[in-house]
Design an enzyme around this catalytic site. Structure first.
Site, PDB file in Angstrom:
ATOM      1  CD  GLU A 175      90.026  65.627 106.018  1.00  0.00           C
ATOM      2  OE1 GLU A 175      88.958  66.348 106.217  1.00  0.00           O
ATOM      3  OE2 GLU A 175      90.299  64.671 106.722  1.00  0.00           O
ATOM      4  CD  GLU A 206      83.681  58.293 102.798  1.00  0.00           C
ATOM      5  OE1 GLU A 206      84.258  57.550 103.579  1.00  0.00           O
ATOM      6  OE2 GLU A 206      84.409  59.367 102.538  1.00  0.00           O
ATOM      7  CE  LYS A 259      82.504  61.255 106.472  1.00  0.00           C
ATOM      8  NZ  LYS A 259      83.378  62.093 105.862  1.00  0.00           N
ATOM      9  CD  GLU A 277      80.281  65.589 107.451  1.00  0.00           C
ATOM     10  OE1 GLU A 277      81.214  64.770 107.042  1.00  0.00           O
ATOM     11  OE2 GLU A 277      80.775  66.684 108.100  1.00  0.00           O
TER      12      GLU A 277
END
Length: 463
Positions: free
Chosen positions: A265, A319, A322, A328
């Site tokens: 990541e 997303e 999250k 985030e």
């Protein structure tokens, strides 16, 4: 970054990236699903293929996703979630069943190449660290039992917070309380299975916390004065290289300098809260664009210059479910609508484009192919569309279609996809690989690995 999930890889010359050796690095992208507005898995697979992406890492083994990836040509890294570690550690019959139901059941149609056992386990609030190595060993034993251990590797992504020190990179060291109980046994298992250590590295966090000491240019792969490691004299031109080498140094300090590493990541948020210094779409585009260019050069880090730099971008989508700070929910390359969040160049020499049909960066398979791209047919497109595109390319488009005529060098294999790919690529090269010249109404996409259709060689330049 325990909150972080996802992954997915791009075209490469390696047969089982990142678990085999090669000169060039590879780029991947994380595919996470902590959202209520994402496209259906089948649509996501179409997006991946359209963007030339053929490797993906997931954070679980969701049936609908694995089924959608079947026969797609996309290699998959799956995950055994942290909440399953205690059960996996306690009993091999559990991992036998898990491997049978979540791995073996989907192969070979779904091409699973690795399993991430847990994610950032050392910072898991459920205190699952003690279960990690026993769980990894049981999963490995189950793979052996089902004769899958040669084709599937195991690892476990760790956060940089596992380090007690990371600056200068040569002083990198693991936290003392982790070394004997978990770090050494885990690295020993990775060595025995020829697997890579997975790390999640985010220069964004280091910059946001130390913006008064770290230059933004150094964090974003831009021109900067660089930093010299006072311990060994090596000069660093970017923060990610320094973070990676701190992990290499930490592994060397505990006797495992031969274990290879993959960054599972890394990314930069396109939006953040007021106190999240550096968050923004321009910086996200600069980071990911600079990272792609950095990887495509094929060079390793200052400490390991001959090791390919293998990286998974975080993440495929924004997303919306999250938790945590605004950042985030804003690491995606794409919105759930499949439109690009920002522009990222898709080869070393290309410039950013804003057309959402354009491609995510794809890696060059070796030093000799750096910066080169080809255009190929999308096998999922209808035969009618492929035929229309072929007719246009060979007719009005002016492509050189002589080699795909009966008896010519590229007539075999005699398939519409192979012939269309040759014609599309000829047109694309004649148009100097310009933006929008490899689309053919959605029936083509750009790749940076030489296409393979029989013995036919696809040109990279046309005169």
């Amino acid at each position: 970054m325990a909150l972080f999930l996802l992954s997915l890889l791009i075209l490469s010359s390696f047969s089982a990236i990142p678990y085999t050796h090669g000169e060039a690095g590879m780029i991947g992208v994380n595919y996470g699903r902590i959202a209520n507005n994402l496209p259906a898995p089948e649509k996501v697979v179409e997006l991946l293929k359209a963007q030339g992406i053929n490797r993906v890492k997931l954070y679980d083994t969701e049936k609908s996703v694995l089924a959608a990836l079947a026969n797609s040509g996309i290699k998959v890294v799956v995950s055994l979630p942290n909440e399953n570690l205690a059960s996996a550690a306690a009993d091999q019959s559990y991992t036998d069943n898990w491997v049978q139901e979540n791995i073996k059941k989907y192969m070979p149609a779904t091409d699973i190449e690795a399993i991430a056992v847990g994610n950032e386990v050392f910072v898991d609030p459920r205190n699952t660290t003690t279960y990690l190595v026993p769980a990894m060993k049981n999963v490995q034993s189950s793979l052996v039992k089902f004769n899958l251990d040669k084709s599937i590797k195991i690892s476990s992504p760790i956060a940089l917070s596992a380090l007690a020190s990371s600056y200068p990179p040569s002083a990198g060291a693991f936290k003392p309380d982790l070394i004997e109980p978990v770090i050494k046994p885990m690295l020993d298992l990775l060595r025995k299975t020829s697997s890579h250590l997975m790390i999640n590295a985010y220069p964004f966090f280091a910059y946001a916390a130390n913006a008064d000491k770290i230059s933004l240019e150094y964090a974003l792969f831009k021109e900067n004065a660089g930093n010299v490691d006072s311990g060994n004299g090596l000069k660093y031109s970017n923060l990610l290289d320094a973070q990676i080498d701190a992990v290499f140094a930490a592994m060397t300090a505990v006797g495992f300098n031969d274990v290879k590493l993959v960054v599972t990541e890394t990314g930069w948020p396109s939006a953040g809260d007021e106190n999240e210094i550096g968050a923004g779409s321009a910086n996200a585009a600069a980071y990911n664009g600079g990272l792609v260019k950095r990887v495509l050069t094929g060079n390793g880090t200052p400490l390991k210059p001959k090791e390919p730099l293998n990286v998974y971008l975080f993440a495929l989508f924004n997303e919306n479910q999250k938790t945590g700070p605004t950042s985030e929910r804003n690491y995606g390359l794409f919105y759930p609508s499949e439109a690009k969040v920002y522009d990222v160049p898709f080869s070393v020499s290309s410039t950013p484009v804003s057309d959402s049909k354009e491609k995510v960066p794809v890696k060059s398979p070796s030093q000799s192919h750096v910066g080169q791209t080809w255009c190929v047919a999308n096998g999922k497109t209808t035969k009618e569309k492929l035929q229309e595109g072929l007719d246009y390319a060979c007719g009005e488009g002016g492509a050189d279609c002589g080699p795909i005529q009966p008896g010519a060098t590229c007539y075999d294999p005699e398939s519409l996809e192979a012939h269309a790919s040759y014609a599309f690529n000829s047109y694309y090269q004649k148009k100097a690989r310009g933006v929008g010249t490899c689309d053919f109404d959605g029936s083509a996409y750009v790749v940076s690995q030489p296409p393979k259709y029989g013995k036919c060689e696809f040109p990279t330049t046309e005169h």
